[in-house]
Design a protein around this motif. Sequence first.
Motif, mmCIF file in Angstrom:
data_model
loop_
_atom_site.group_PDB
_atom_site.id
_atom_site.type_symbol
_atom_site.label_atom_id
_atom_site.label_comp_id
_atom_site.label_asym_id
_atom_site.label_seq_id
_atom_site.Cartn_x
_atom_site.Cartn_y
_atom_site.Cartn_z
ATOM 1 N N PHE A 460 1.105 -0.652 -0.157
ATOM 2 C CA PHE A 460 0.015 -0.208 0.139
ATOM 3 C C PHE A 460 1.149 1.434 0.154
ATOM 4 C CE2 PHE A 460 -2.881 -2.807 1.328
ATOM 5 C CZ PHE A 460 -4.205 -2.598 1.099
ATOM 6 N N ALA A 461 0.087 2.471 -0.859
ATOM 7 C CA ALA A 461 0.917 3.375 -0.772
ATOM 8 C C ALA A 461 -0.319 4.412 -0.307
ATOM 9 C CB ALA A 461 0.998 3.521 -2.076
ATOM 10 N N ILE A 462 0.027 5.658 1.089
ATOM 11 C CA ILE A 462 -0.531 6.860 1.418
ATOM 12 C C ILE A 462 -0.144 8.087 0.675
ATOM 13 C CG2 ILE A 462 -1.019 7.993 3.327
ATOM 14 C CD1 ILE A 462 -1.213 5.591 5.130
ATOM 15 N N VAL A 463 -1.066 8.550 -0.022
ATOM 16 C CA VAL A 463 -1.108 9.439 -0.826
ATOM 17 C C VAL A 463 -1.296 11.296 -0.292
ATOM 18 C CG1 VAL A 463 -1.092 10.889 -3.274
ATOM 19 C CG2 VAL A 463 -0.756 8.713 -3.372
ATOM 20 N N LEU A 464 -0.374 11.644 0.046
ATOM 21 C CA LEU A 464 -1.016 13.407 0.736
ATOM 22 C C LEU A 464 -0.545 14.177 -0.451
ATOM 23 C CD1 LEU A 464 1.488 12.759 3.449
ATOM 24 C CD2 LEU A 464 -0.877 13.173 3.382
ATOM 25 N N VAL A 473 -8.250 14.269 4.671
ATOM 26 C CA VAL A 473 -8.134 12.752 4.575
ATOM 27 C C VAL A 473 -6.718 12.621 4.004
ATOM 28 C CG1 VAL A 473 -10.622 12.869 4.118
ATOM 29 C CG2 VAL A 473 -9.240 13.798 2.011
ATOM 30 N N VAL A 474 -6.842 11.606 3.330
ATOM 31 C CA VAL A 474 -5.337 10.941 2.463
ATOM 32 C C VAL A 474 -5.769 9.523 1.653
ATOM 33 C CG1 VAL A 474 -4.249 11.043 4.266
ATOM 34 C CG2 VAL A 474 -5.124 8.573 4.312
ATOM 35 N N GLU A 484 -7.819 3.530 -5.952
ATOM 36 C CA GLU A 484 -7.261 4.163 -4.517
ATOM 37 C C GLU A 484 -8.645 4.892 -4.551
ATOM 38 O OE1 GLU A 484 -3.542 7.140 -6.431
ATOM 39 O OE2 GLU A 484 -5.748 8.163 -6.554
ATOM 40 N N GLN A 485 -8.993 4.425 -2.509
ATOM 41 C CA GLN A 485 -10.254 4.993 -1.476
ATOM 42 C C GLN A 485 -8.988 6.283 -0.732
ATOM 43 O OE1 GLN A 485 -9.788 1.036 0.903
ATOM 44 N NE2 GLN A 485 -10.871 2.807 1.287
ATOM 45 N N GLU A 486 -10.178 7.331 -0.274
ATOM 46 C CA GLU A 486 -9.576 8.468 -0.116
ATOM 47 C C GLU A 486 -10.417 7.686 2.186
ATOM 48 O OE1 GLU A 486 -11.652 12.145 -0.714
ATOM 49 O OE2 GLU A 486 -10.132 12.283 -2.090
#
Length: 504
Positions: A460-464, A473-474, A484-486
């Motif tokens: 998984f990756a978290i995109v800021l 949110v992220v 992707e999901q917020e």
Amino acid sequence: MGPALRLRRLAGWALLGRGKLDAEVARLAALRASLCSDTADGGDKQRHQSARSGGGGGGKLILKTAKGTRDFQPAQMAIRERVFNTIVQTFKRHGAETIDTPVFELKDVLTGKYGEDSKLIYDLKDQGGEILSLRYDLTVPFARYVAMNKISNIKRYQIAKVYRRDQPSQARGRFREFYQCDFDIAGAYDPMVPDAECVRIVAEILQSLQLGGFVVKVNHRQILDGLFEVCGVPADQFRTICSSVDKLDKSPWEEVKREMVDEKQLAPAVADRIGHYVQYHGGVELVDTLQADTALSACKNVRDGLEAMRAFLGYCQLYGVAEHVRFDMSLARGLDYYTGVIYEAVLADGDVGSIAGGGRYDGLVGMFDPKGRSVPCVGVSIGIERVFALMEARADAAAGRTRTTDTEVYVCSAQKGLLDERMKLLTMLWDADVKAEQSYKKNPKLLQQLQYCEEHGVPFAIVLGESELQRGVVKLRHVATREEQEVQRDQLVPVLRSRLQSLG
């Protein structure tokens, strides 16, 4: 000149010559000693220079590992960690606790325990009055530990490096520095109960590692000693002939017989009688066959060993491993300290030699106890380097990338100037015991960050981004599917854990 005077002068010259000769001999001996010392020093210097320059004298260092040793890459270490974890979990399932012992021992502790293999022990230079050697295995140091601490019973495992001056063969997983994984049960218990559990442990480990079909060959030292006695082997040659029989897994009978007869001076007829028996293998029916042999059944050692083997095979049946166990009269295991049942596991496919081995050694602890107090012991050692060689070859054949980290999520930034926010988010994840990392650049490109995830198997990756920060949110991105999901920041950890769990 008269004859008498001539004789006196000749005698004087002889005496003078002998004195000069003695002096000259002494002078030459001193010169030779000096030259030998200089040659040795020069040889050391030359070897050192050769290692640095390849013989060219340019002083350039050639980087290499010592013969019989190697470095391990991250992918190899990832495989090793998984194998170690599997083995440790098996040992713990059977109630073992762990200890550690020094990598070197007093030389006297190790000598006289390994038969003909004693020549493979690494001796160390005198370091202040103690003559030391690197440990050859983990069994003898364990026996020393039991005796020194006056332990009457313990079930222990130990995983550590040992050292042998052997001829290394990377293809067969044979090195001079390598790991051993040992499991031992010390204490006086009913016959064959702990012995059979050791074979069960071997079976569990090999099945868990999915190495394919395997056979655990078993025999008994009492049966072997009785066999040698019946065949006519002199009592003082039992151990050395046992070492020869131990080579039958690597050499044909003709070569082993030649060693017995030509090198160890055993009578050819005696060797032929041994050759008749060591071809036998089977199960409980072999016990019946050998008990019906009038020559063998007349020997008490053989009778006692066969009764013990019958009980052992029965327990293996109860433990569900009988299909993997084979009573094999050719199995000898050349180490001197074995006293009872012995066993060795080999794979059905492949030519890597034994993958595990061990046996009972009831007299070893007593060798170290000042009062000769004996503590019966039985154990098994996993040939871990050969397991690694097989697992690494399998990974290479699969042509897939081996994950070398356990990172669960990678924190990315989509725009510049978000290093502080990435650090805040990482702190929250680490505090929640989530395995997370980020780029060490202030303003990394998003594509490079996502490529890192793909190359290292991060799920998984978290995109800021600025808009996500404003809304609290992220974006949680599944790297493989790019879905992707917020997610609200305060719900990130539970959502992430749920997604990780769904991936297994």
